[in-house]
Design a protein around this motif. Structure first.
Motif, PDB file in Angstrom:
ATOM      1  N   TYR A  44       0.621  -1.079  -0.281  1.00 14.16           N
ATOM      2  CA  TYR A  44      -0.093   0.233  -0.132  1.00 14.16           C
ATOM      3  C   TYR A  44       0.768   1.301   0.254  1.00 14.16           C
ATOM      4  O   TYR A  44       2.073   1.452   0.319  1.00 14.16           O
ATOM      5  CB  TYR A  44      -1.052  -0.064   1.637  1.00 14.16           C
ATOM      6  N   ASN A  45       0.340   1.916  -0.704  1.00 17.55           N
ATOM      7  CA  ASN A  45       1.328   3.399  -1.351  1.00 17.55           C
ATOM      8  C   ASN A  45       0.276   4.552  -1.395  1.00 17.55           C
ATOM      9  O   ASN A  45      -1.034   4.653  -2.177  1.00 17.55           O
ATOM     10  CB  ASN A  45       2.785   3.430  -1.951  1.00 17.55           C
ATOM     11  N   PHE A  46      -0.014   6.017  -0.659  1.00 20.29           N
ATOM     12  CA  PHE A  46      -0.933   6.960  -0.430  1.00 20.29           C
ATOM     13  C   PHE A  46      -0.714   7.359  -1.822  1.00 20.29           C
ATOM     14  O   PHE A  46      -1.674   8.075  -2.222  1.00 20.29           O
ATOM     15  CB  PHE A  46      -0.606   7.377   0.954  1.00 20.29           C
ATOM     16  N   SER A  47       0.292   7.326  -2.279  1.00 19.86           N
ATOM     17  CA  SER A  47       0.374   7.958  -3.534  1.00 19.86           C
ATOM     18  C   SER A  47       0.596   7.265  -4.811  1.00 19.86           C
ATOM     19  O   SER A  47       1.040   8.037  -5.908  1.00 19.86           O
ATOM     20  CB  SER A  47       1.658   9.454  -3.005  1.00 19.86           C
ATOM     21  N   ASP A  48       0.365   5.768  -4.787  1.00 21.46           N
ATOM     22  CA  ASP A  48       0.290   5.348  -5.713  1.00 21.46           C
ATOM     23  C   ASP A  48      -0.787   4.436  -6.738  1.00 21.46           C
ATOM     24  O   ASP A  48      -1.832   3.718  -5.087  1.00 21.46           O
ATOM     25  CB  ASP A  48       1.767   3.791  -5.945  1.00 21.46           C
ATOM     26  N   SER A  49      -1.703   5.064  -7.228  1.00 21.44           N
ATOM     27  CA  SER A  49      -3.187   4.576  -7.489  1.00 21.44           C
ATOM     28  C   SER A  49      -2.866   3.551  -8.382  1.00 21.44           C
ATOM     29  O   SER A  49      -4.051   2.636  -7.548  1.00 21.44           O
ATOM     30  CB  SER A  49      -3.477   5.139  -8.653  1.00 21.44           C
ATOM     31  N   ASN A  50      -1.699   2.334  -8.041  1.00 20.49           N
ATOM     32  CA  ASN A  50      -1.692   0.697  -8.176  1.00 20.49           C
ATOM     33  C   ASN A  50      -1.712   0.692  -6.627  1.00 20.49           C
ATOM     34  O   ASN A  50      -2.411  -1.125  -6.701  1.00 20.49           O
ATOM     35  CB  ASN A  50      -0.562   0.822  -9.301  1.00 20.49           C
ATOM     36  N   LEU A  51      -1.715   0.924  -5.832  1.00 17.92           N
ATOM     37  CA  LEU A  51      -0.811   0.677  -4.148  1.00 17.92           C
ATOM     38  C   LEU A  51      -2.505   1.025  -3.958  1.00 17.92           C
ATOM     39  O   LEU A  51      -1.619   0.964  -2.354  1.00 17.92           O
ATOM     40  CB  LEU A  51       0.172   0.480  -3.947  1.00 17.92           C
ATOM     41  N   LYS A  52      -3.277   1.597  -3.958  1.00 18.49           N
ATOM     42  CA  LYS A  52      -4.424   2.001  -2.944  1.00 18.49           C
ATOM     43  C   LYS A  52      -5.290   1.115  -2.186  1.00 18.49           C
ATOM     44  O   LYS A  52      -5.553  -0.421  -2.849  1.00 18.49           O
ATOM     45  CB  LYS A  52      -5.527   2.938  -3.862  1.00 18.49           C
ATOM     46  N   ALA A  53      -6.276   1.590  -2.123  1.00 14.88           N
ATOM     47  CA  ALA A  53      -7.017   0.606  -0.891  1.00 14.88           C
ATOM     48  C   ALA A  53      -8.101   1.086  -1.867  1.00 14.88           C
ATOM     49  O   ALA A  53      -8.187   1.722  -1.907  1.00 14.88           O
ATOM     50  CB  ALA A  53      -6.826   1.516   0.648  1.00 14.88           C
ATOM     51  N   ASN A  54      -8.719   0.184  -2.276  1.00 15.92           N
ATOM     52  CA  ASN A  54      -9.896  -0.441  -2.764  1.00 15.92           C
ATOM     53  C   ASN A  54     -11.226   0.033  -1.870  1.00 15.92           C
ATOM     54  O   ASN A  54     -12.283   0.619  -1.689  1.00 15.92           O
ATOM     55  CB  ASN A  54     -10.454  -1.923  -3.501  1.00 15.92           C
ATOM     56  N   THR A  55     -11.596  -0.139  -0.715  1.00 18.38           N
ATOM     57  CA  THR A  55     -12.290  -0.607   0.764  1.00 18.38           C
ATOM     58  C   THR A  55     -11.614   0.553   1.897  1.00 18.38           C
ATOM     59  O   THR A  55     -10.031  -0.172   1.837  1.00 18.38           O
ATOM     60  CB  THR A  55     -13.238  -0.849   0.687  1.00 18.38           C
ATOM     61  N   TYR A  56     -12.481   1.634   2.856  1.00 23.52           N
ATOM     62  CA  TYR A  56     -11.426   1.220   3.521  1.00 23.52           C
ATOM     63  C   TYR A  56     -12.251   1.803   4.494  1.00 23.52           C
ATOM     64  O   TYR A  56     -13.318   2.888   4.127  1.00 23.52           O
ATOM     65  CB  TYR A  56     -10.077   2.750   3.475  1.00 23.52           C
ATOM     66  N   THR A  57     -12.503   1.316   6.068  1.00 23.09           N
ATOM     67  CA  THR A  57     -13.588   1.277   6.702  1.00 23.09           C
ATOM     68  C   THR A  57     -13.450   1.760   7.574  1.00 23.09           C
ATOM     69  O   THR A  57     -12.342   0.686   8.682  1.00 23.09           O
ATOM     70  CB  THR A  57     -14.789   0.248   6.559  1.00 23.09           C
ATOM     71  N   VAL A  58     -14.328   2.528   8.898  1.00 23.67           N
ATOM     72  CA  VAL A  58     -13.563   2.875  10.473  1.00 23.67           C
ATOM     73  C   VAL A  58     -14.935   2.232  11.674  1.00 23.67           C
ATOM     74  O   VAL A  58     -16.042   2.831  10.819  1.00 23.67           O
ATOM     75  CB  VAL A  58     -12.857   3.659  10.587  1.00 23.67           C
ATOM     76  N   SER A  59     -14.425   1.181  12.269  1.00 26.63           N
ATOM     77  CA  SER A  59     -15.942   0.539  12.686  1.00 26.63           C
ATOM     78  C   SER A  59     -15.506   0.526  14.430  1.00 26.63           C
ATOM     79  O   SER A  59     -14.517   0.431  14.133  1.00 26.63           O
ATOM     80  CB  SER A  59     -16.425  -0.650  12.149  1.00 26.63           C
ATOM     81  N   THR A  60     -16.488   0.061  15.072  1.00 25.75           N
ATOM     82  CA  THR A  60     -15.927  -0.264  16.491  1.00 25.75           C
ATOM     83  C   THR A  60     -17.367  -0.804  16.724  1.00 25.75           C
ATOM     84  O   THR A  60     -18.512  -1.309  16.308  1.00 25.75           O
ATOM     85  CB  THR A  60     -17.017   0.918  17.451  1.00 25.75           C
ATOM     86  N   THR A  61     -16.907  -2.674  17.370  1.00 23.66           N
ATOM     87  CA  THR A  61     -17.433  -3.603  17.791  1.00 23.66           C
ATOM     88  C   THR A  61     -17.129  -3.561  19.122  1.00 23.66           C
ATOM     89  O   THR A  61     -15.569  -3.935  19.323  1.00 23.66           O
ATOM     90  CB  THR A  61     -17.613  -4.724  16.745  1.00 23.66           C
ATOM     91  N   GLY A  62     -18.105  -3.672  19.979  1.00 25.88           N
ATOM     92  CA  GLY A  62     -18.173  -4.336  21.307  1.00 25.88           C
ATOM     93  C   GLY A  62     -16.483  -3.241  22.022  1.00 25.88           C
ATOM     94  O   GLY A  62     -15.752  -4.088  23.096  1.00 25.88           O
ATOM     95  N   GLY A  63     -16.675  -2.009  21.734  1.00 26.64           N
ATOM     96  CA  GLY A  63     -15.742  -0.727  22.809  1.00 26.64           C
ATOM     97  C   GLY A  63     -14.101  -1.561  22.073  1.00 26.64           C
ATOM     98  O   GLY A  63     -13.508  -0.689  22.024  1.00 26.64           O
ATOM     99  N   THR A  64     -14.064  -2.530  21.002  1.00 27.08           N
ATOM    100  CA  THR A  64     -12.840  -2.390  19.768  1.00 27.08           C
ATOM    101  C   THR A  64     -13.326  -1.226  18.702  1.00 27.08           C
ATOM    102  O   THR A  64     -14.041  -1.649  17.625  1.00 27.08           O
ATOM    103  CB  THR A  64     -12.427  -3.759  19.782  1.00 27.08           C
TER     104      THR A  64
END
Length: 1021
Positions: A44-64
C-alpha cells in the motif's frame, strides 16, 4: 507532521481477500505506507494508484475500534503470518510513553504510590487479612471456632479406608463433640484428613469419635496425629447451610455391593455427581455420615450408597454439602496453596481480602501477584519398573493430585528429572492413590529411580477454572485460566433484568411479581448464569418460563415483592485477542508465557464508571508490560461495573460449560443439537436435564452446534463381577451390558475401590476405572447416573433444557505468594463525620465480675442511606468501619475504693444474650442517618458475657473518665457471603459482618457503674 511506524501487532492479515484489519483508528489521509517486511514488498502506498485501498472502513464493535482495508494489490501469494510494517503520519510530534510508565489515569508514574495491604505469607495464610471459604453451588458448610478439643491421644486412618478415629483421654472427654457436629482439623500427618468435617460416631464413654477423610488412604501411614501440631476445633455451620426442608429418605435392601439410599428434597438440591454430602441426625445411624453423590434423577432427588444397610427407612435429619476445598500455608517458601479438590461440578475454593480497597477519583488502583495459575505438583518419588520404552513409571506427589484416569487423554508433563527419558509429556494410564499415578515410559531411561528437582503439571483440563485479580462475585477485573485458554476478564453486574420479582426467604423459586412489570427470564438468562438479588449472588439452575426460575442456594434475604434482579456478566478477552501483546512470543515484548511457571500478574484500572482497565505481566527483562487494554468511555450506557471498591481475590471453581438443546431430542437419538459446544472437550459425558429429569449421556464427537455418537442413559449392574484385575490395577474384564462411562463403582463394605471411583472407558469385554483397585477381582455395583434409559426432551425457547459437562476432568490448585494493592498518588483520608455512640444508662458490674458493655458492626444491608438487616435493602454493606477512640467512665457504687477495670475489645465473640441490633446513631431502626453501622447495647442487661473471639485491644482504667486510642485496631468489615442476624449473638463473622464487643472486668471488691462511649469513622465510598 510526524511520520512513524505504528507499534500495534494485533493486526490481522488475510492474503486471500487482500484484507488488513488494524486495531486502532487511522484516518485515511494519515495512512502512508504498508510494507510486507517478510517478502520486502510494498503493498500500500498513499501516492500510488496501483497500491491503493479499494475500500477503507473504520468501525467499532464491542468497545474495540478497527480500521479495515481491502487492498488493490493482489496479496494471495503471501501468508497471513507475514510481518507488516504500517507507517502513518501523526498530527504532531509527541512523546508517547509506554503503557508501563503511566498510571491508570494517564499520569506519569512519578507520584509516590501507597501500598494498601501487606500480604506476605511468611508465617501463615493471614486469616486476619484474608478469608477462605469453600462452597458447593454457592452453599458453604462450616467454619472453625476457637474452642479446641483437648486430650487427643491418637488419630488413625487405616490403609484403604476414609474413616478417621480420634481417641481422647480423660482430660478430653468433656470436649468430645456430639454426633453431627462440625469440626475443623488441621496439621495431621496426612492432608486428606485436614479440613472441615462432621462427627459421625461417638464411642462409649465419649472417649473416641470418627469422621470421614477427604480421600481413601492408599498409603501405609495410619497414625496421623502429630503431637506438636495437630489441632481439632469445634465448628459452626453457616446459617442456611443445610439443604432446606425436610428430606425424605428411601432404602433399597442390599443387592450386591452397597445399599442404595435415594433422597427426595423439598427444595432443589443443587448437587452434581461427585459432590460430597453429610447426612446428619436421621433415625438410622447406618444412613448417617459423609457420602459421594452417585446418581441424580431430578432437581429434587439424588442417591448415595451406604456401606451397611439401615434397619428401616431413615427419617428426619439434615443434609449438608461437604466442599472439598483446602487452604494450606507453604512454610518453606512463604506462599499459600489452595484447591477446590473438585470431583464434581459447582465446587469453589475462594481466598479474598477482608478489606474492600477504596477507589479514589483521579487516581488508579493496581493489584499485582506472584502466582502459579496452572498448577505444578511437587513429586516425592519417581520410579520405574524397568529402563526400556513401555516400562511403567510411578509418580508419587507430595499432596493430593486430583488426577482422574477416567478422562482418556489426561496429559501430564514431568520436568526437572536428572535422568534421561523421564522429562516427557505423558498420558496417565492408572491412578493408584490420592497422591500416586502411573504413566508409560516413552523413551529409554538411564535409571529406574529418578532424582533432581522434579515436578509435574497437568497440561490441560475442562470444567474448572483458576482466577486471580481484584474482584468479587459480582464485579471486578481478573485473569482466568480454564484449562484451555488464558483470559483477561471484566466482570459486571450492572445489567438489570426486565420487570421485578418476588423473593421468599429460604425458597429457591423466583417469580414475576406483577404482569404490568413483565420479566423475561428465558430471553435474558441462560441456565448457569449468576444473578444478584439484594446484593447476594445466586446461580440460575433452571428456567421454567419467562416468569419463573430456580436459583441456588435458596434465597437468603428477607421475603419481598418488586425486587430488582441484575445479571452478572463476565466479558472475556482470550489471549489470542489481546490488543497490546499476545504474550505468545510475537508481541513487542517477545514474551512467551509459560503458565506452569510462577508469573507476576498485574492489573490496574481507573473507574468513574468509564475509566480504562489494563492487564499485564513482568516480561523477559523483568520489567512490567501490559498485554491488553479495555476502553470504557464512549462505549457503555452505564458504569462498566457497579463500584470501584473491590477486594483482591483468588478462586478455583468447577463451573461446567453449559448450553441448551435447540431441537427436540428423541429417547433413542444419538445426536443432540445445541446452541453451542464452545468450552466442551472433544468427547466426554453430558448431563441433559430439566427440573424433572436428568439423563447422563456419553458422546464421542463434537461439532459447532451438536454432540454426536451418543450413548444414552444406562441402568448399570447391581452385581458386577470384575476379573483379571489385581490390586493396584484399573483395567478389568467384565460384562459391559448396561454400563456407561461415568457410572460410579460401589464396593461391598467400602472395599475393592476408593470412594468416588467411576468407569472411565469401556472396551470389548473390558472396563477401565478412574482409580486403581484395592483388592483383586472384586464384585462391585455400577450404579446408574440418572435416568436408566434414554429420555425424550422437548425443545422450548421459554423452558430450556440444559446440557452441561457432567463432571470436571481435573480439580486444579493455585499457589500464590505476596499480593500487592497500590494506589498511584497515595490514598488520601477523606474528611468525614466522626460518629459517636455513648451509653446513657450505666451498666452495674459486680465485684470480680465480667460484663459486656456494647457491640458494634457494619449494618448487613444498605441503600439510600438507610441500613437494615441482611437482605432487606439492595446492597450488601461492604464499607470499612475504622475505630477512633473508646471512653470508659467508672464510678464505684459504694465505699471509697477507686475503680479498677480491665477493659478488652473482643473481635467476633458471641454475646450470651439475644440483644437486638439498632442504628448506631439515634438507636432507631429504619431512620435515615449518616452512619451505616449498628449497635447492640447491653446496659439494661446485667448478665451479658462473651465467649470465643479474639482480644484485639486491652487496657486498665480507674475511677472517672478514661479515653483510649483505638486507631491502630483493625477496621471492621463484612464476610464473603454476607449475612448477619437481627440479634448480636447470631450470624457473627464469617456468617455475617465483623463485630467488636467491649467487655469490662471489675478487679475490685466493690461493685461499680460503668458507662462506655465509642467513636469511629466509616469509609462508605
Amino acid at each position: 507532521m510526524a511520520r512513524k511506524a505504528i507499534l500495534e501487532t494485533g493486526y490481522t492479515f488475510t492474503p486471500s481477500t487482500n484484507t488488513i484489519v488494524i486495531p486502532r483508528v487511522i484516518p485515511r489521509e494519515r495512512l502512508i505506507l504498508i510494507t510486507n517486511v517478510t517478502t520486502n514488498t510494498v503493498i500500500y502506498n498513499f501516492s500510488d494508484s496501483n497500491l491503493k485501498a479499494n475500500t477503507y472502513t473504520v468501525s467499532t464493535t464491542g468497545g474495540t475500534t478497527t480500521t479495515t482495508l481491502v487492498l488493490n494489490y493482489n496479496t494471495s501469494g503471501m501468508l497471513s503470518t507475514d510481518k507488516l510494517q504500517i507507517t502513518v503520519d501523526e498530527y504532531d510530534e509527541k512523546f508517547t510513553p509506554s503503557e508501563t510508565y503511566t498510571d491508570p489515569i494517564n499520569k506519569f508514574r512519578t507520584s509516590s504510590p501507597q501500598a494498601l495491604i501487606d500480604t506476605d505469607f511468611e508465617y501463615g495464610t493471614q486469616i486476619s487479612k484474608w478469608e477462605n471459604i469453600a462452597m458447593i453451588n454457592n452453599r458453604p458448610f462450616a467454619f472453625a471456632s476457637s474452642v479446641g478439643i483437648t486430650g487427643i491421644g491418637t488419630m488413625t486412618l487405616p490403609t484403604s479406608s476414609r474413616t478417621v478415629t480420634v481417641v481422647v483421654g480423660a482430660s478430653g472427654t468433656s470436649t468430645v463433640p456430639g454426633i453431627g457436629t462440625a469440626i475443623t482439623v488441621q496439621d495431621t500427618y496426612l492432608n486428606i484428613a485436614n479440613g472441615n468435617f462432621v462427627v459421625e460416631t461417638v464411642g462409649a464413654g465419649r472417649t473416641n469419635f470418627t469422621y470421614t477423610a477427604r480421600a481413601t488412604n492408599t498409603g501405609t501411614i495410619t497414625e496421623i496425629f502429630d503431637p506438636n501440631k495437630t489441632g481439632i476445633f469445634s465448628g459452626t455451620t453457616y446459617t442456611g447451610a443445610a439443604i432446606g426442608g425436610t428430606p425424605i429418605f428411601g432404602w433399597t435392601s442390599a443387592v450386591g455391593a452397597g445399599t442404595s439410599i435415594p433422597v427426595t428434597t423439598t427444595v432443589p438440591h443443587g448437587l452434581a455427581i461427585g459432590n460430597e454430602v453429610s447426612i446428619v441426625g436421621t433415625s438410622q445411624a447406618n444412613a448417617n455420615g459423609s457420602y459421594v453423590v452417585a446418581g441424580i434423577t431430578s432437581s429434587r432427588t439424588f442417591t448415595y450408597y451406604s456401606n451397611t444397610a439401615p434397619a428401616a427407612n431413615p427419617t428426619g435429619g439434615l443434609i449438608y454439602v461437604r466442599p472439598q476445598g483446602q487452604f494450606l500455608h507453604r512454610p518453606f517458601d512463604g506462599g499459600v496453596f489452595f484447591t477446590s479438590n473438585a470431583n464434581g461440578n459447582f465446587e469453589t475454593a475462594t481466598r479474598q481480602t477482608r478489606r474492600y480497597f477504596r477507589y479514589q477519583s483521579g487516581k488508579g488502583l493496581q493489584v499485582s501477584s506472584g502466582t502459579i495459575i496452572k498448577p505444578n505438583l511437587q513429586i516425592d518419588s519417581l520410579t520405574a519398573t524397568g529402563i526400556s520404552i513401555g516400562s511403567t513409571i510411578t509418580v508419587q506427589t507430595k499432596e493430593q493430585h486430583n488426577i482422574q484416569a477416567a478422562n482418556p487423554g489426561t496429559q501430564i508433563t514431568i520436568t526437572g528429572a536428572n535422568e534421561t527419558g523421564y522429562n516427557q509429556t505423558y498420558t496417565v494410564s492408572s491412578v493408584t492413590g490420592y497422591n500416586s499415578f502411573r504413566v508409560t515410559a516413552l523413551a529409554g531411561l538411564t535409571s529406574t529411580t529418578a532424582s533432581g528437582p522434579y515436578s509435574c503439571s497437568v497440561s490441560s483440563w475442562y470444567g474448572c477454572a483458576n482466577r486471580l485479580g481484584i474482584f468479587d462475585a459480582q464485579n471486578g477485573i481478573f485473569f482466568e485460566f480454564d484449562g484451555q485458554t488464558l483470559f483477561a476478564i471484566r466482570r459486571s453486574s450492572t445489567f438489570q433484568l426486565s420487570g421485578k420479582v418476588t423473593v421468599t426467604n429460604n425458597n429457591n423459586t423466583i417469580t414475576q411479581t406483577n404482569a404490568t412489570l413483565p420479566t423475561a427470564f428465558a430471553k435474558q438468562l441462560s441456565i448457569g448464569d449468576f444473578i444478584v438479588l439484594r446484593g447476594q449472588s445466586y446461580r440460575v439452575v433452571d428456567i421454567a418460563s419467562d416468569t419463573s426460575m430456580t436459583i441456588s442456594p435458596s434465597y437468603r434475604g428477607a421475603t419481598a415483592d418488586y425486587v430488582i434482579a441484575s445479571k452478572t456478566v463476565d466479558t472475556k478477552y482470550s489471549q489470542s485477542s489481546w490488543n497490546i501483546d499476545k504474550c505468545d512470543g510475537t508481541g513487542p515484548s517477545g514474551y512467551n508465557i509459560d503458565l506452569t511457571k510462577m508469573q507476576m500478574f498485574y492489573m490496574d484500572y481507573s473507574w468513574y464508571g468509564a475509566g480504562f482497565i489494563r492487564w499485564g505481566f513482568r516480561g523477559p527483562d523483568g520489567n512490567v508490560f501490559y498485554c491488553h487494554k479495555v476502553i470504557n468511555n464512549n462505549v457503555n450506557t452505564e458504569a462498566y461495573m457497579r463500584s470501584g471498591n473491590l477486594p483482591a481475590r483468588y478462586e478455583s471453581e468447577s463451573r461446567p460449560p453449559t448450553t441448551f438443546i435447540n431441537t427436540n431430542l428423541g429417547a433413542s437419538d444419538t445426536t443432540v443439537g445445541v446452541a453451542s459446544t464452545a468450552g466442551f472437550p472433544p468427547s466426554g459425558t453430558l448431563c441433559i436435564r430439566n427440573a424433572e429429569t436428568y439423563e447422563y449421556v456419553n458422546y464421542s464427537g463434537i461439532g459447532t452446534t451438536a454432540f454426536t455418537g451418543l450413548i444414552r442413559g444406562q441402568s448399570g449392574n447391581a452385581s458386577l463381577a470384575l476379573t483379571n484385575i489385581a490390586a493396584g490395577s484399573n483395567v478389568a474384564t467384565a460384562t459391559t451390558t448396561n454400563l456407561q462411562v461415568g457410572q460410579r463403582i460401589i464396593g461391598a463394605g467400602n472395599t475393592g475401590f476408593p470412594d468416588g471411583t467411576y468407569i472411565s472407558a469401556i472396551g470389548s469385554g473390558t472396563i477401565t476405572l478412574s482409580q486403581a483397585a484395592t483388592a483383586a477381582n472384586p464384585t462391585v455395583r455400577a450404579v446408574p447416573m440418572g435416568s436408566p434409559v434414554g429420555v425424550a426432551f422437548t425443545y422450548s425457547p421459554t423452558d430450556p433444557v440444559a446440557v452441561e459437562l457432567a463432571f470436571p476432568t481435573y480439580g486444579p490448585s493455585i499457589s500464590h505468594w505476596g499480593t500487592s494493592v497500590i494506589m498511584d498518588g497515595r490514598f488520601d483520608d477523606d474528611k468525614s463525620l466522626v460518629f459517636v455512640y455513648g451509653q446513657s444508662n450505666a451498666l452495674p458490674v459486680g465485684a470480680g465480675s465480667t460484663r459486656a458493655l456494647f457491640s458494634i458492626r457494619v449494618a448487613p444491608s444498605v441503600d439510600n442511606g438507610i441500613s437494615a438487616g441482611f437482605g432487606a435493602r439492595e446492597l450488601v454493606n461492604r464499607m470499612q468501619l475504622t475505630l477512633r477512640a473508646l471512653d470508659v467512665a467508672a464510678v464505684p457504687i459504694s465505699g471509697t475504693t477507686n475503680a479498677n477495670l480491665l477493659v478488652q475489645a473482643f473481635l467476633n465473640a458471641t454475646p450470651s444474650t439475644a440483644t437486638t441490633w439498632t442504628n448506631a446513631v439515634g438507636n432507631i431502626t429504619g431512620r435515615i442517618n449518616s452512619s451505616l453501622a449498628q449497635i447492640a447495647d447491653y446496659a439494661g442487661i446485667t448478665t451479658t458475657t462473651v465467649s470465643g473471639g479474639e482480644v484485639t485491644a486491652g487496657f486498665f482504667v480507674g475511677s472517672g473518665a478514661n479515653s483510649i486510642d483505638l486507631s491502630q485496631v483493625r477496621d471492621l468489615g463484612n464476610s464473603i457471603v454476607g449475612g448477619g442476624g437481627t440479634t448480636a449473638n447470631t450470624q457473627i463473622y464469617p456468617d455475617g459482618p465483623d463485630t467488636l464487643t467491649i467487655v469490662v472486668t471489675n478487679l475490685t471488691t466493690v461493685p461499680c457503674n460503668v458507662f462506655g462511649r465509642l467513636s469511629w469513622t466509616e469509609a462508605q465510598a
